[in-house]
Write an enzyme that holds these catalytic residues in place. Structure first.
Site, PDB file in Angstrom:
ATOM      1  N   GLU A   8       1.280   4.549  74.859  1.00  0.00           N
ATOM      2  CA  GLU A   8       0.522   5.867  75.360  1.00  0.00           C
ATOM      3  C   GLU A   8       1.328   7.068  74.691  1.00  0.00           C
ATOM      4  O   GLU A   8       1.535   8.235  75.407  1.00  0.00           O
ATOM      5  CB  GLU A   8       0.651   5.959  76.967  1.00  0.00           C
ATOM      6  CG  GLU A   8      -0.089   4.822  77.533  1.00  0.00           C
ATOM      7  CD  GLU A   8      -1.740   4.907  77.475  1.00  0.00           C
ATOM      8  OE1 GLU A   8      -2.392   6.060  77.063  1.00  0.00           O
ATOM      9  OE2 GLU A   8      -2.219   3.818  77.268  1.00  0.00           O
TER      10      GLU A   8
ATOM     11  N   ILE B 137      -3.148  -4.470  71.421  1.00  0.00           N
ATOM     12  CA  ILE B 137      -4.069  -4.198  72.275  1.00  0.00           C
ATOM     13  C   ILE B 137      -3.704  -4.872  73.621  1.00  0.00           C
ATOM     14  O   ILE B 137      -3.797  -6.249  73.714  1.00  0.00           O
ATOM     15  CB  ILE B 137      -5.530  -4.621  71.951  1.00  0.00           C
ATOM     16  CG1 ILE B 137      -5.849  -3.656  70.588  1.00  0.00           C
ATOM     17  CG2 ILE B 137      -6.277  -4.034  72.890  1.00  0.00           C
ATOM     18  CD1 ILE B 137      -5.528  -2.401  70.483  1.00  0.00           C
TER      19      ILE B 137
HETATM   20  C1  LIG Z   1       3.203  -3.887  74.068  1.00  0.00           C
HETATM   21  C2  LIG Z   1       2.329  -2.843  73.680  1.00  0.00           C
HETATM   22  C3  LIG Z   1       1.085  -2.589  74.126  1.00  0.00           C
HETATM   23  C4  LIG Z   1       0.314  -1.612  73.481  1.00  0.00           C
HETATM   24  N1  LIG Z   1      -0.830  -1.450  74.004  1.00  0.00           N
HETATM   25  C5  LIG Z   1      -1.944  -0.611  73.319  1.00  0.00           C
HETATM   26  C6  LIG Z   1      -3.427  -0.720  73.841  1.00  0.00           C
HETATM   27  O1  LIG Z   1      -3.678  -1.277  74.790  1.00  0.00           O
HETATM   28  N2  LIG Z   1      -4.189   0.108  72.986  1.00  0.00           N
HETATM   29  C7  LIG Z   1      -3.731   0.760  71.838  1.00  0.00           C
HETATM   30  O2  LIG Z   1      -4.749   1.246  71.293  1.00  0.00           O
HETATM   31  N3  LIG Z   1      -2.440   0.662  71.581  1.00  0.00           N
HETATM   32  C8  LIG Z   1      -1.569   0.092  72.151  1.00  0.00           C
HETATM   33  N4  LIG Z   1      -0.629   0.017  71.775  1.00  0.00           N
HETATM   34  C9  LIG Z   1       0.027   0.563  70.607  1.00  0.00           C
HETATM   35  C10 LIG Z   1       0.872   1.970  70.909  1.00  0.00           C
HETATM   36  O3  LIG Z   1       0.109   2.842  71.303  1.00  0.00           O
HETATM   37  C11 LIG Z   1       1.599   2.521  69.365  1.00  0.00           C
HETATM   38  O4  LIG Z   1       2.425   1.481  68.957  1.00  0.00           O
HETATM   39  C12 LIG Z   1       2.173   3.599  69.406  1.00  0.00           C
HETATM   40  O5  LIG Z   1       1.366   4.834  69.463  1.00  0.00           O
HETATM   41  C13 LIG Z   1       2.851   4.001  68.181  1.00  0.00           C
HETATM   42  O6  LIG Z   1       2.355   3.768  67.041  1.00  0.00           O
HETATM   43  P1  LIG Z   1       2.692   2.786  65.945  1.00  0.00           P
HETATM   44  O7  LIG Z   1       3.504   1.597  66.175  1.00  0.00           O
HETATM   45  O8  LIG Z   1       1.715   2.856  64.880  1.00  0.00           O
HETATM   46  O9  LIG Z   1       4.034   3.697  65.355  1.00  0.00           O
HETATM   47  P2  LIG Z   1       3.854   4.910  64.165  1.00  0.00           P
HETATM   48  O10 LIG Z   1       2.889   5.652  64.538  1.00  0.00           O
HETATM   49  O11 LIG Z   1       3.768   4.199  62.930  1.00  0.00           O
HETATM   50  O12 LIG Z   1       5.347   5.419  64.603  1.00  0.00           O
HETATM   51  C14 LIG Z   1       6.663   4.918  63.963  1.00  0.00           C
HETATM   52  C15 LIG Z   1       7.734   6.055  64.307  1.00  0.00           C
HETATM   53  O13 LIG Z   1       7.578   7.207  63.633  1.00  0.00           O
HETATM   54  C16 LIG Z   1       7.310   8.214  64.519  1.00  0.00           C
HETATM   55  N5  LIG Z   1       6.562   9.332  64.244  1.00  0.00           N
HETATM   56  C17 LIG Z   1       5.557   9.281  63.687  1.00  0.00           C
HETATM   57  N6  LIG Z   1       4.885  10.639  63.517  1.00  0.00           N
HETATM   58  C18 LIG Z   1       5.698  11.305  63.764  1.00  0.00           C
HETATM   59  C19 LIG Z   1       5.820  12.796  63.621  1.00  0.00           C
HETATM   60  N7  LIG Z   1       4.744  13.426  63.350  1.00  0.00           N
HETATM   61  N8  LIG Z   1       6.857  13.455  64.029  1.00  0.00           N
HETATM   62  C20 LIG Z   1       8.082  12.560  64.452  1.00  0.00           C
HETATM   63  N9  LIG Z   1       8.077  11.279  64.557  1.00  0.00           N
HETATM   64  C21 LIG Z   1       6.913  10.675  64.155  1.00  0.00           C
HETATM   65  C22 LIG Z   1       7.038   7.641  65.856  1.00  0.00           C
HETATM   66  O14 LIG Z   1       7.274   8.214  66.983  1.00  0.00           O
HETATM   67  C23 LIG Z   1       7.791   6.290  65.891  1.00  0.00           C
HETATM   68  O15 LIG Z   1       9.176   6.355  66.225  1.00  0.00           O
HETATM   69  C24 LIG Z   1       0.634  -0.941  72.413  1.00  0.00           C
HETATM   70  C25 LIG Z   1       1.836  -1.075  71.695  1.00  0.00           C
HETATM   71  C26 LIG Z   1       2.877  -2.092  72.346  1.00  0.00           C
HETATM   72  C27 LIG Z   1       3.979  -2.242  71.593  1.00  0.00           C
END
Ligand SMILES: Cc1cc2nc3c(=O)[nH]c(=O)nc-3n(C[C@H](O)[C@H](O)[C@H](O)COP(=O)(O)OP(=O)(O)OC[C@H]3O[C@@H](n4cnc5c(N)ncnc54)[C@H](O)[C@@H]3O)c2cc1C
Length: 382
Positions: free
Chosen positions: A364, A155
């Site tokens: 995002e 977050i």
């Molecule tokens: C520095 C930083 C700041 C952030 N700030 C915030 C914040 O302020 N608030 C907040 O809520 N979140 C925040 N996030 C979280 C961020 O939005 C998520 O990390 C992001 O949405 C990806 O989710 P995940 O990490 O769970 O990856 P996952 O959803 O587990 O994805 C892993 C991989 O699988 C791929 N994938 C998943 N589903 C599919 C599909 N259907 N088809 C093809 N590929 C797929 C993804 O593209 C990715 O490459 C932040 C993250 C970071 C690193």
């Protein structure tokens, strides 16, 4: 069709550029190394009206639009992406402005542009990122309050925010999964609220990132955004649409900053008897980089301009975010390459830009999710 910025927009852009060059460039490396949020810089940025520029004047905001927010973000990221994240102190206020009750707007919006409070939006969880329907943090009604339990992950501003908009499951049994969620405003000083700062990020290390643990956190029902349960999903989609454009402007900014550095470097670095910028291969590379930046910028401005004119176009927004993120990663890579060995050492800023750019392909919505949005809009149901 008018591709001209107004005089006011040009002035805002220039003011943001001058501020970033004066206030950010000197501290950028230090805050990257310390992995610390630059609080003084945030205060100064608020004093000059750069934080939350899209917030209404009625709530002590500057009353501008998302195009202006994108222009400012681009100029800050052009100088330093990590410190440029001070602008994200207003992240989440969009939700209150667009969906909050009048009471929520009056209470929670003004402190943010005034530099008295930092916000954030907590959606992601350890096991729920791209798949938002896996969110399990619950908010259960108890009398005239809600009790929140769960863990949020990654977050932004998590350990420095005064309050967060937290995305919660309010009705797991709702027939439609689109009606199961609600947003709550959660103040950091509520018992059971714990923020654990995450260290060791690849880039944007001056931006604060934390895990948030919510253990029986009680909030009054007045903190339910909009005052009605089950509205969280359309609210989060709206928030994403806005902030993907802002993230796109980050991609444009980091790419432009890297291009600026590459241009300066190739003019002075010599090899084979001349400045390397005289080699045609290098000129071609610069031309490609500049063209990509301009294309990403145009798409980003178009998406932002449309929001300011009442149209949130998910397809165009996803295209802008994907292209700008890709441009940020490619152009910083090319710019580092043009620096040769020096690019790999932190004596030059390009090493930091290369690390910082990657985040735009992840937060995002990941680039894969952006492509899904674009493709689904084209294909429809079939
Ligand atoms: C520095 C930083 C700041 C952030 N700030 C915030 C914040 O302020 N608030 C907040 O809520 N979140 C925040 N996030 C979280 C961020 O939005 C998520 O990390 C992001 O949405 C990806 O989710 P995940 O990490 O769970 O990856 P996952 O959803 O587990 O994805 C892993 C991989 O699988 C791929 N994938 C998943 N589903 C599919 C599909 N259907 N088809 C093809 N590929 C797929 C993804 O593209 C990715 O490459 C932040 C993250 C970071 C690193």
């Amino acid at each position: 069709m008018n591709f001209q910025m107004t005089k006011e927009q040009k002035d805002i852009r220039q003011a943001a550029k001058e501020f970033a060059e004066k206030e950010i460039s000197e501290i950028a490396r230090e805050y990257d190394q310390k992995e610390e949020f630059p609080k003084e810089l945030w205060k100064k940025a608020c004093d000059l009206g750069f934080v939350g520029v899209y917030l209404d004047e009625a709530y002590q905001g500057p009353g501008l639009g998302y195009l202006e927010a994108a222009l400012i973000m681009e100029e800050f990221w052009r100088v330093d992406p990590g410190c440029g994240c001070v602008l994200l102190a207003a992240f989440g206020t969009e939700l209150i402005q667009n969906f909050g009750t009048e009471e929520q707007k009056r209470k929670f919006i003004p402190p943010v542009p005034q530099g008295e409070a930092i916000m954030g939006a907590a959606i992601t969880e350890p096991d729920a990122g791209s798949d938002i329907f896996r969110v399990t943090t619950s908010a259960a009604k108890e009398g005239d309050a809600y009790v929140i339990n769960g863990t949020k992950m990654f977050i932004t501003n998590g350990s420095i925010a005064d309050y967060l908009a937290v995305y919660c499951l309010t009705d797991p049994e709702a027939k439609s999964r689109y009606e199961r969620y609600s947003f709550f405003l959660v103040e950091k000083d509520r018992p059971g609220f714990q923020a654990n700062k995450l260290k060791g990020k690849l880039g944007i290390r001056a931006s604060d990132t934390a895990e948030i643990v919510l253990n029986n956190v009680k909030v009054p029902e007045e903190n339910l955004i909009g005052g009605k349960e089950g509205q969280g999903f359309p609210q989060v989609m709206d928030l994403f649409n806005i902030n993907r454009v802002i993230a796109a402007s980050q991609g444009v900014g980091v790419a432009q900053g890297a291009l600026d550095q590459a241009i300066a470097y190739v003019k002075k670095r010599e090899a084979f008897g001349q400045a390397i910028g005289k080699f045609q291969a290098i000129q071609f590379k610069l031309a490609e980089m500049a063209t990509m930046v301009e294309a990403a910028r145009l798409l980003t401005y178009q998406a932002a301009w449309l929001i300011d004119h009442g149209e949130k176009n998910p397809r165009l927004i996803a295209m802008a975010k994907w292209l700008a993120a890709e441009t940020g990663v490619r152009v910083t890579d090319d710019a580092l390459q043009l620096h040769g060995g020096y690019g790999y050492i932190n004596e030059y800023n390009i090493e930091r830009f290369y690390r910082d750019a990657k985040i735009v392909e992840i937060y995002e919505a990941t680039k894969e999710m952006e492509k899904l949005t674009i493709a689904r809009q084209m294909l429809g149901k079939f």
